[in-house]
Each structure stands twice: as C-alpha cells, then as structure tokens.
Design a protein around this motif. Structure first.
Motif, mmCIF file in Angstrom:
data_model
loop_
_atom_site.group_PDB
_atom_site.id
_atom_site.type_symbol
_atom_site.label_atom_id
_atom_site.label_comp_id
_atom_site.label_asym_id
_atom_site.label_seq_id
_atom_site.Cartn_x
_atom_site.Cartn_y
_atom_site.Cartn_z
ATOM 1 N N HIS A 85 6.385 -1.395 2.933
ATOM 2 C CA HIS A 85 5.596 -2.538 3.410
ATOM 3 C C HIS A 85 4.351 -2.048 4.157
ATOM 4 C CE1 HIS A 85 4.663 -6.513 4.965
ATOM 5 N NE2 HIS A 85 4.575 -5.968 6.163
ATOM 6 N N LEU A 86 4.549 -1.085 5.061
ATOM 7 C CA LEU A 86 3.421 -0.532 5.815
ATOM 8 C C LEU A 86 2.438 0.146 4.866
ATOM 9 C CD1 LEU A 86 1.980 0.136 8.468
ATOM 10 C CD2 LEU A 86 3.517 2.121 8.703
ATOM 11 N N GLY A 87 2.937 0.872 3.894
ATOM 12 C CA GLY A 87 2.075 1.539 2.924
ATOM 13 C C GLY A 87 1.213 0.566 2.141
ATOM 14 N N GLN A 94 -5.801 -2.398 3.541
ATOM 15 C CA GLN A 94 -6.719 -2.363 4.682
ATOM 16 C C GLN A 94 -7.747 -1.241 4.583
ATOM 17 O OE1 GLN A 94 -4.738 -2.394 8.477
ATOM 18 N NE2 GLN A 94 -6.553 -1.720 9.583
ATOM 19 N N TYR A 95 -7.313 -0.061 4.123
ATOM 20 C CA TYR A 95 -8.198 1.103 4.107
ATOM 21 C C TYR A 95 -8.726 1.442 2.709
ATOM 22 C CZ TYR A 95 -6.642 1.836 8.895
ATOM 23 O OH TYR A 95 -6.371 1.677 10.234
ATOM 24 N N ASN A 96 -8.325 0.646 1.733
ATOM 25 C CA ASN A 96 -8.777 0.834 0.358
ATOM 26 C C ASN A 96 -8.511 2.254 -0.148
ATOM 27 O OD1 ASN A 96 -9.849 -0.103 -2.059
ATOM 28 N ND2 ASN A 96 -11.911 0.596 -1.538
ATOM 29 N N ILE A 97 -7.270 2.697 0.002
ATOM 30 C CA ILE A 97 -6.856 3.999 -0.520
ATOM 31 C C ILE A 97 -5.750 3.783 -1.540
ATOM 32 C CG2 ILE A 97 -7.545 5.227 1.581
ATOM 33 C CD1 ILE A 97 -4.544 5.457 2.289
ATOM 34 N N SER A 98 -5.410 4.828 -2.277
ATOM 35 C CA SER A 98 -4.385 4.694 -3.312
ATOM 36 C C SER A 98 -3.027 4.377 -2.697
ATOM 37 C CB SER A 98 -4.285 5.980 -4.141
ATOM 38 O OG SER A 98 -3.546 6.965 -3.443
ATOM 39 N N VAL A 99 -2.195 3.744 -3.483
ATOM 40 C CA VAL A 99 -0.840 3.419 -3.020
ATOM 41 C C VAL A 99 -0.074 4.694 -2.685
ATOM 42 C CG1 VAL A 99 1.387 2.442 -3.731
ATOM 43 C CG2 VAL A 99 -0.736 1.207 -4.207
ATOM 44 N N TYR A 100 -0.230 5.728 -3.498
ATOM 45 C CA TYR A 100 0.501 6.974 -3.235
ATOM 46 C C TYR A 100 0.068 7.596 -1.910
ATOM 47 C CZ TYR A 100 2.114 6.474 -7.984
ATOM 48 O OH TYR A 100 2.698 5.985 -9.126
ATOM 49 N N ASP A 101 -1.242 7.644 -1.657
ATOM 50 C CA ASP A 101 -1.721 8.170 -0.377
ATOM 51 C C ASP A 101 -1.281 7.277 0.779
ATOM 52 O OD1 ASP A 101 -2.931 10.335 -1.591
ATOM 53 O OD2 ASP A 101 -4.969 9.528 -1.453
ATOM 54 N N SER A 102 -1.315 5.971 0.563
ATOM 55 C CA SER A 102 -0.950 5.059 1.649
ATOM 56 C C SER A 102 0.530 5.179 2.023
ATOM 57 C CB SER A 102 -1.289 3.611 1.280
ATOM 58 O OG SER A 102 -0.416 3.113 0.288
ATOM 59 N N MET A 103 1.380 5.508 1.061
ATOM 60 C CA MET A 103 2.802 5.691 1.369
ATOM 61 C C MET A 103 3.009 6.953 2.209
ATOM 62 S SD MET A 103 4.275 3.051 0.249
ATOM 63 C CE MET A 103 3.613 1.698 -0.720
#
Length: 145
Positions: free
Chosen positions: A92-94, A100-109
């Motif tokens: 959920h946080l990812g 919010q930061y417009n980064i990839s899902v993999y990086d956000s996780m």
C-alpha cells in the motif's frame, strides 16, 4: 545512543537499506564497484524480499549461476543483511510512493520497505541521487564519484 519516540535511549543503530543493483555488483567484472558493494556489506544493513528476488533473477539469468550457486549466494547475503518482508502495508505504501513521487512500482516497493524499516539512507545506483522520500529517506549512489 539514539533517542526513541518515547524519549528512551536505544542502543540500536539505524541501518542503511541496500537496493538490488548494489548487490548485483558483487557478481560484476567491475572490480571497483564490486569492492565498493563489498565495503557496504561490511556494516549492518537491511534489504527486502523484493531485493532478494531481483538479485536471484539477475544471478540466475544474466550471470548464469547454477541454482546451487544462487542458493549459496542468497544464504550469504541473508547472513549479512536483515531482510524485511513484503506485506500488504508495504504494498500500500509503495503504491502511494509510486504515485506521489512518479517512480516505478518496483523502486517504490523498495523505498516503502526502507521507510517501514526506519532507514534514513537507501543505497541505489538507479534512483535519483539525493532524492528524499517522506522527509526521512535519502537516496545515495555509493558509486558516484
């Protein structure tokens, strides 16, 4: 010593989080980056199950390690790093971080796991050097000159 949120002194040290791209350099022919990655692992650090998954994939299919070599390498990495589990909370946080930061899902996780682990530093070559997430987690490229 670190003060906790309750004002109590804690002897725990805030550990950095390591992205998969840093660990992958341990398999690299780039000796300088391999040595830098090894130096990072000389101190306590945190990774996530996602990092293990990504490193396993690269070790097996790009570095062409046997399954036995991959298993041995994963045991070594897990003996050197604390491993954060992937949870519905981290997912959920990812998703929020990706949006919010417009980064990839993999990086956000990876960022989410680092935030949930209480890290203030995330070593990554792929993410933007100096970027700060949620006013507490800074990206540091350990290979930047």
């Amino acid at each position: 010593m670190i003060l906790s949120l309750t004002g109590q002194r804690s002897t725990s040290v805030i550990k950095p989080f390591i992205d998969s791209n840093v660990l992958i350099y341990l398999l690299s022919s780039d000796e300088k980056k391999a040595e830098q990655a090894e130096a990072i692992l000389q101190k306590p650090a945190i990774i996530s199950v996602q990092v293990l998954n990504e490193v396993t994939h690269v070790a097996r299919y790009k570095a062409k390690l046997t399954w036995e070599a991959v298993e041995s390498w994963m045991r070594l990495i897990q003996s050197l790093c604390c491993v954060e589990n992937l949870t519905p909370e981290s997912h959920h946080l990812g998703r929020r971080i990706a949006k919010q930061y417009n980064i990839s899902v993999y990086d956000s996780m990876i960022v989410a796991s680092a935030l949930l682990a209480g890290c203030h530093t995330l070593y990554s070559e792929d993410m933007q050097e100096g970027m700060i997430f949620d006013q507490s987690l800074r990206i540091i490229n350990p290979f930047r000159q």
